[in-house]
Design a protein around this motif. Structure first.
Motif, PDB file in Angstrom:
ATOM      1  N   ALA A   1      -4.314  -1.985  -3.985  1.00  0.00           N
ATOM      2  CA  ALA A   1      -3.444  -2.059  -2.804  1.00  0.00           C
ATOM      3  C   ALA A   1      -4.207  -1.713  -1.535  1.00  0.00           C
ATOM      4  CB  ALA A   1      -2.245  -1.131  -2.978  1.00  0.00           C
ATOM      5  N   SER A   2      -5.079  -0.698  -1.594  1.00  0.00           N
ATOM      6  CA  SER A   2      -5.862  -0.311  -0.421  1.00  0.00           C
ATOM      7  C   SER A   2      -6.848  -1.405  -0.030  1.00  0.00           C
ATOM      8  CB  SER A   2      -6.605   1.004  -0.699  1.00  0.00           C
ATOM      9  OG  SER A   2      -5.709   2.054  -0.966  1.00  0.00           O
TER      10      SER A   2
ATOM     11  N   THR B   1      -6.599  -4.576  -0.686  1.00  0.00           N
ATOM     12  CA  THR B   1      -5.821  -5.700  -0.161  1.00  0.00           C
ATOM     13  C   THR B   1      -5.436  -5.467   1.292  1.00  0.00           C
ATOM     14  OG1 THR B   1      -4.942  -6.219  -2.353  1.00  0.00           O
ATOM     15  CG2 THR B   1      -3.704  -7.036  -0.461  1.00  0.00           C
ATOM     16  N   LEU B   2      -4.926  -4.273   1.591  1.00  0.00           N
ATOM     17  CA  LEU B   2      -4.523  -3.957   2.964  1.00  0.00           C
ATOM     18  C   LEU B   2      -5.694  -4.048   3.934  1.00  0.00           C
ATOM     19  CD1 LEU B   2      -2.840  -2.784   5.277  1.00  0.00           C
ATOM     20  CD2 LEU B   2      -3.192  -0.511   4.291  1.00  0.00           C
TER      21      LEU B   2
ATOM     22  N   TRP C   1       0.830  -1.212   0.000  1.00  0.00           N
ATOM     23  CA  TRP C   1       0.000   0.000   0.000  1.00  0.00           C
ATOM     24  C   TRP C   1       0.861   1.259   0.000  1.00  0.00           C
ATOM     25  CZ3 TRP C   1      -0.199   3.721   3.912  1.00  0.00           C
ATOM     26  CH2 TRP C   1      -1.200   4.689   3.767  1.00  0.00           C
TER      27      TRP C   1
ATOM     28  N   GLN D   1      -3.517   2.084  -6.617  1.00  0.00           N
ATOM     29  CA  GLN D   1      -3.873   2.443  -5.250  1.00  0.00           C
ATOM     30  C   GLN D   1      -5.121   1.713  -4.755  1.00  0.00           C
ATOM     31  OE1 GLN D   1      -1.953   5.003  -3.360  1.00  0.00           O
ATOM     32  NE2 GLN D   1      -2.900   3.696  -1.844  1.00  0.00           N
TER      33      GLN D   1
ATOM     34  N   SER E   1       2.595   1.764  -3.465  1.00  0.00           N
ATOM     35  CA  SER E   1       1.656   2.254  -4.480  1.00  0.00           C
ATOM     36  C   SER E   1       1.277   3.704  -4.211  1.00  0.00           C
ATOM     37  CB  SER E   1       0.410   1.366  -4.513  1.00  0.00           C
ATOM     38  OG  SER E   1      -0.321   1.479  -3.304  1.00  0.00           O
ATOM     39  N   ASN E   2       1.162   4.065  -2.936  1.00  0.00           N
ATOM     40  CA  ASN E   2       0.832   5.430  -2.560  1.00  0.00           C
ATOM     41  C   ASN E   2       1.892   6.400  -3.059  1.00  0.00           C
ATOM     42  OD1 ASN E   2      -0.264   7.669  -1.362  1.00  0.00           O
ATOM     43  ND2 ASN E   2       0.352   7.139   0.704  1.00  0.00           N
TER      44      ASN E   2
END
Length: 393
Positions: free
Chosen positions: A287-288, A290-291, A226, A284, A229-230
């Motif tokens: 990834a968000s 997933t987190l 995350w 993003q 990607s951020n």
């Protein structure tokens, strides 16, 4: 980091670049100390300062609730299954509170059952208003700001750690690397914030809910993904757009921009925003999601979620209480997020971006109008003074 935050940051940077071109074209302002600063009444300056602080506070509250909390809930909500409900137990509404009807079923013996409807419950997070009302009904009036204490602690700690690590480097990429390291190191704080946001109200204080450091190896890969990607979404568009054209020469003291350079900077700013949105959607969001879903899979068993949530992720994971690993993998966390939910999340983020931009535009107009009223003829001098103070020496 939300889409609205990225767009606002990109817009501020583009505006700063245009202002820099205009300043260069006018021949500069000289040193800040060359002229006496304009004198304005202390009360007028105080009113303007307080207004600015209130606007910043309101934008933060809007950004927190709509840009962080609601998307997090959307990322874990599992729509409830359809159910057959007798018609006589439903109150009439306009429009009807159901999605589809079914013919009256018949039994083999020829006897008819009572008339029923097939009710498909609409996900809570499909409506911003419905989600807010649900939160307040379940967790109180201030529930749209739930987890704020943990959010502030986590971000302040991250900022301090980034500052320490970034002092070793002297480049934007070095600061990005420091941010990734800091976010990953404080992964348990991030996970704790997710747990507080998605769960029912708890009598425990925020510090009592901080996850054990033993959980760090389980959540760290998702946070690292995350954070990376951020930084890519934030940095890559400006690196690309700043590598050519007028923006490439912005730090050259001998550069003399003309009118066409202003248009070029505007075009490059639009390109940067387009790349930001594209990278946000492609990097993003996955990834968000997933987190958040990996963190949600490690929610303590004694905590119940405030929106419907399938802890087994459709049978892809087994809770630790019955001998499972107690978490979902990175790939399965994204794959278990159905396309309907992905579309719902994108729609929510578009709504949030429009809401934040509308508030930002409104507050900007209010601030500009107030500046004209308070400073009057001294507004130009005040802008020159502020610009001179803020310019790097």
């Amino acid at each position: 980091m939300t889409l609205s935050t990225q767009l606002l940051r990109r817009g501020i940077e583009a505006a700063h670049d245009v202002h820099g071109l205009l300043s260069a074209k006018e021949g500069g302002h000289g040193q800040p100390g060359d002229d006496e600063p304009p004198q304005v009444p202390a009360l007028a300056a105080l009113v303007f300062f307080v207004t600015g602080m209130l606007i910043i506070a309101l934008l933060f509250c809007i950004g927190y609730t709509f840009g962080h909390l609601l998307p997090t809930l959307c990322m874990i909500e599992s729509p409830e299954t359809a159910a057959y409900v007798p018609v006589d137990v439903l109150e009439p509404t306009d429009p009807p509170a159901y999605a589809a009807t079914t013919p009256k079923p018949t039994q083999d013996d020829g006897e008819d059952d009572a008339e029923v409807l097939l009710v498909r419950n609409k996900p809570l997070t499909a409506s911003i208003r419905q989600t807010i009302l649900h939160l307040r009904a379940r967790a109180g009036y201030w529930s749209p700001y739930r987890g704020l204490s943990m959010f502030l602690i986590w971000n302040v700690a991250t900022g301090l750690l980034v500052g320490i690590i970034a002092s070793i480097f002297h480049s934007r990429l070095g600061v990005a690397f420091a941010a990734i390291v800091a976010e990953t190191a404080l992964a348990t704080l991030h996970m704790t914030w997710v747990h507080i946001v998605i769960s029912e109200a708890s009598p425990k204080r925020w510090y009592q809910r901080i996850a054990s450091f033993k959980t760090w190896p389980k959540i760290a890969p998702a946070v690292a993904l995350w954070a990376t990607s951020n930084q890519i979404v934030h940095i890559l568009p400006m690196l690309v757009c700043g590598s050519f054209g007028s923006l490439k020469h912005m730090n050259n003291p001998e550069y003399e921009p003309g009118r066409k350079d202003l248009y070029a900077v505007g075009a490059q700013g639009v390109m940067a925003m387009f790349l930001t949105v594209l990278l946000f959607v492609l990097l993003q969001i996955p990834a968000s999601v997933t987190l958040v879903r990996v963190a949600a899979s490690m929610l303590p068993e004694e905590d119940e979620t405030i929106v419907p949530f399938d802890r087994t992720f459709g049978g892809k994971t087994t809770p630790a209480i019955i001998g499972g690993q107690g978490k979902i993998g990175l790939v399965e966390a994204w794959r278990s997020f159905p396309w309907a939910s992905r579309i719902r999340l994108v729609k929510l983020m578009i709504k949030v971006a429009l809401i934040v931009m509308a508030f930002w535009l409104t507050f900007t107009i209010v601030l500009v109008a107030e500046a004209h009223v308070i400073f009057g003829d001294k507004l130009g001098e005040m802008m020159k003074t502020v610009h001179g103070i803020s310019r790097p020496h």
